[in-house]
Motif scaffolding. Sequence first.
Motif, short mmCIF file in Angstrom:
data_model
loop_
_atom_site.label_atom_id
_atom_site.label_comp_id
_atom_site.label_asym_id
_atom_site.label_seq_id
_atom_site.Cartn_x
_atom_site.Cartn_y
_atom_site.Cartn_z
N TYR A 70 -80.61 -21.56 -26.74
CA TYR A 70 -80.71 -21.89 -28.17
C TYR A 70 -79.79 -23.05 -28.52
N ASN A 71 -80.15 -23.73 -29.61
CA ASN A 71 -79.36 -24.86 -30.07
C ASN A 71 -79.61 -25.05 -31.55
N ALA A 72 -78.54 -25.07 -32.33
CA ALA A 72 -78.69 -25.12 -33.78
C ALA A 72 -78.64 -26.54 -34.33
N PHE A 73 -78.30 -27.52 -33.50
CA PHE A 73 -78.18 -28.89 -34.00
C PHE A 73 -79.47 -29.67 -33.78
N LYS A 74 -79.82 -30.48 -34.78
CA LYS A 74 -81.01 -31.33 -34.66
C LYS A 74 -80.65 -32.69 -34.05
N VAL A 75 -79.36 -32.90 -33.84
CA VAL A 75 -78.89 -34.17 -33.27
C VAL A 75 -78.31 -33.86 -31.88
N PRO A 76 -78.11 -34.90 -31.04
CA PRO A 76 -77.55 -34.63 -29.71
C PRO A 76 -76.14 -34.04 -29.81
N SER A 77 -75.82 -33.18 -28.87
CA SER A 77 -74.47 -32.61 -28.88
C SER A 77 -73.92 -32.52 -27.46
N LEU A 78 -72.60 -32.57 -27.38
CA LEU A 78 -71.90 -32.53 -26.10
C LEU A 78 -70.81 -31.47 -26.16
N GLN A 79 -70.63 -30.78 -25.03
CA GLN A 79 -69.50 -29.87 -24.88
C GLN A 79 -68.84 -30.16 -23.55
N ILE A 80 -67.53 -30.32 -23.57
CA ILE A 80 -66.81 -30.47 -22.30
C ILE A 80 -65.82 -29.32 -22.18
N LEU A 81 -64.70 -29.41 -22.89
CA LEU A 81 -63.68 -28.36 -22.78
C LEU A 81 -63.06 -28.09 -24.14
N PHE A 82 -62.13 -27.15 -24.15
CA PHE A 82 -61.49 -26.66 -25.37
C PHE A 82 -60.59 -27.73 -26.01
N GLU A 83 -59.78 -28.40 -25.17
CA GLU A 83 -58.74 -29.29 -25.70
C GLU A 83 -59.16 -30.75 -25.71
N THR A 84 -60.46 -31.04 -25.58
CA THR A 84 -60.90 -32.41 -25.36
C THR A 84 -61.72 -32.99 -26.51
N SER A 85 -61.66 -32.39 -27.69
CA SER A 85 -62.54 -32.85 -28.78
C SER A 85 -62.33 -34.32 -29.12
N ALA A 86 -61.10 -34.71 -29.34
CA ALA A 86 -60.84 -36.08 -29.77
C ALA A 86 -61.19 -37.07 -28.66
N ILE A 87 -60.82 -36.76 -27.43
CA ILE A 87 -61.05 -37.71 -26.34
C ILE A 87 -62.54 -37.77 -25.98
N ALA A 88 -63.22 -36.65 -26.05
CA ALA A 88 -64.63 -36.66 -25.70
C ALA A 88 -65.42 -37.45 -26.74
N ALA A 89 -65.11 -37.21 -28.01
CA ALA A 89 -65.79 -37.98 -29.06
C ALA A 89 -65.51 -39.47 -28.88
N ALA A 90 -64.27 -39.79 -28.51
CA ALA A 90 -63.90 -41.20 -28.30
C ALA A 90 -64.69 -41.79 -27.13
N GLY A 91 -64.82 -41.01 -26.06
CA GLY A 91 -65.57 -41.49 -24.89
C GLY A 91 -67.03 -41.74 -25.23
N VAL A 92 -67.60 -40.85 -26.03
CA VAL A 92 -69.00 -41.03 -26.46
C VAL A 92 -69.13 -42.31 -27.28
N LYS A 93 -68.18 -42.48 -28.22
CA LYS A 93 -68.27 -43.65 -29.11
C LYS A 93 -68.14 -44.95 -28.32
N ARG A 94 -67.20 -44.99 -27.37
CA ARG A 94 -67.03 -46.21 -26.57
C ARG A 94 -68.32 -46.53 -25.81
N ALA A 95 -68.95 -45.48 -25.28
CA ALA A 95 -70.19 -45.70 -24.52
C ALA A 95 -71.32 -46.15 -25.45
N LEU A 96 -71.41 -45.54 -26.63
CA LEU A 96 -72.46 -45.94 -27.58
C LEU A 96 -72.29 -47.40 -27.97
N LYS A 97 -71.04 -47.81 -28.11
CA LYS A 97 -70.75 -49.20 -28.44
C LYS A 97 -71.32 -50.12 -27.36
N ARG A 98 -71.12 -49.75 -26.10
CA ARG A 98 -71.64 -50.56 -24.99
C ARG A 98 -73.15 -50.58 -24.98
#
Lengths: 407, 310
Positions: B58-86
């Motif tokens: 199941y998935n409740a989001f209509k947009v793409p979503s990522l999960q890595i780990l508990f303590e990685t929210s800020a860095i994972a979002a940052a990694g996604v954003k840097r890649a999207l920029k590229r």
Amino acid sequence: MIEMKPAVKLPTTGERRMVTGDYAAAWGAMVSRPQVVAAYPITPQTMIIEHLAEFLAAGKFDAEMMRVESEHSAMSAVIAAEATGVRAYTATSSQGLALMHEPLFVSPPMHLPIVMSVVNRTVASPLGIWVEHNDTMPQRDTGWMQIYVEDGQEALDMVLQGYKVAEQPLVELPMMIGMDAFLVSHTIESVDLISQEDADAFLPPYKPVHAYLDPQRPMVVGAAAPPEYIQEVRWETDLRMRRAAEFLEETDREFGRKFGRTYGGMIETYRLEDADVALMTLGTVTSTAREVVDRLRAQGERVGLIKLRSFRPFPAERLQDATAHLKAFGVYDRAVSYGVGGPSYIEARNALYDTTTMPILSFLAGLGGRDVTPQDVELMFKKTLAAAGRGRRASGVHWIGTRGVSP
Amino acid sequence: MTTVKDLPREDYFLSGHTACPGCGGAMVVREVMKVLGPNTVVYMPASCLLIFSDMYPYNAFKVPSLQILFETSAIAAAGVKRALKRLGKDDTTVVAFAGDGGTADIGMQALSGAAERNEDILYVCYDNEAYMNTGIQRSGTTPFGAWTTTTPLGSTSEGQGKNEFKKDVPRILMAHDVPYVATASLGFPADFLKKVDKAKAKKGFRYLHVLAPCPVGWRAESDSTVDLAKLAVETGIFTLLEYEDGVLTLNREPRFTPVREYLKLQGRFKHLSEGQIASIERWVKDKWERDRALAKALGPKPKVPVAIVR
Ligand SMILES: Cc1ncc(C[n+]2csc(CCOP(=O)(O)OP(=O)(O)O)c2C)c(N)n1
Ligand SMILES: [Mg+2]
């Protein structure tokens, strides 16, 4: 069986220069065109990221460079970048790799083909900065491919080969490339710095097949899962690791056709064909061991050498073929699984269980970065020769050059 | 500006998720997603949110979503954003929704790093004041005196609920001088939506700290979520503020309803002694004095270029 060719002058495709192993790895990363690089400094890996930053500052390299606040974040950032759909690179060593242990598990099931250079260094305690493989070996079951190289050229070439293997849609596994602290990372050697043009011809741009984050085509990358689904994920990841073996061999051959150098695939052999006993080494000790083989051969001893390049996937079948004619086999390790022996010895014994009853010996030397001398290697051969013909009972773990314990 | 009246009907966080009745966290995510819209990538760490929204298949989001780990929210979002920029998709909003534990405690290192580098992400902390997913353990943002399963009741000084006061995460983020830091409450939707709008429009690191009552963990009625969120503001125990381009604004002068009106609705505070309640009242008073002084001090800054580019 692929025999090591005697050294010949190889055609140069890029510029041949005297550089450190770290420079070579950084060059390999640059010409692989990662779009996101995230890293944190640790001796002796620091020069890799410093050189990448210099390439970037000079305008030779174009990527998002994330100077993050920890290795845990470095690995998490490259996971996120790969999950979004771009090629990513990082490098670390020792404590940094240990700190990455948790995120290491994340990318293999998620089909994220990250490539990472790891300068192999002692993990505390005691704290030390010299070569030991007790940083990478304990990452065995994270799902990462693990390669060990012998010199700067191989450190460079394997970054390119690494992406090519890792990004195979049938593999899609991350790869760590181990290079011995200082002996590779800081040693200056003549290296063929592959041109961008040649690198591009060998390694096409990354196109994610299974995992990406795109609002036009939403998908969940990661997720939680109940027991009904996780076992299949494990099975499928295991399958891809098994498949990787074939691609490692094929990619090395393809690299050879293009660049004039090959590394034998997952293992490389030296004077093995008519040998009675052989030693298996990994990393820089291999160079010393080749010399010792020549010396012992000159004295009439029928000894040979296997260089273990791939620890994961483990080349079980190739080892079975390569050792079928041997009377005894010694396995050198630069790490110890406490109470058992060297990690690649454990792997080799498991791989050869069905095909041989010869003695297989574990040799531990050079831990914490102690020099492994030709005399040390000769002793390993002598012990293996002495064990020949005595069957499995002659197996055992031997600490070489350990003060108060062994010569 | 999105107001309550013209809140889009369209949802990007859909019903069918398995959150408990009255879950404040789910309400926060739903409202934020309404404003962010379809051109968004979501990161979520281990938390109640991950379990109630993205448990395969199941998935409740209509947009793409990522999960890595508990303590990685800020860095994972940052990694996604840097890649999207590229990838030429710099217009896509990357949002991390993390709990208070994943933010104030184990995720603080990555959060601070991403804030200092001014990564172009929106970080939303839904603060339910404990580790709820693992069964109501105390976190850095759990209030003084609250019962949790790791601050259980007993006859000793260790048995009086949490002995420390709530960690002020927004103030930590302000110290990073990021473009936008704001707090919000489910009890004040107009203020909340306005802040999400602002955060969406800005570039760089943006932090939203939203009080998200958890009826199960707070031992409260499941229909009291919004009332509690309102009372938290009106008693002064939770401050609505905004730190924008170096200027701190306190958005609402509360009525200063007695704190005990808020405490008495929650089983987690049932055991509090008069002395403990007095301590909380004192803490609220001190906090307001400090925040007022801070707002005065953090007035408009002289205009100097942030970065000098050749
Ligand atoms: C490294 C690590 N440590 C511990 C956990 C266990 N864990 C998962 S969720 C969680 C609590 C989450 O609390 P919070 O961030 O406040 O979110 P909530 O569940 O309250 O929504 C914990 C402790 C974990 N997943 N990873
Ligand atoms: Mg929480």
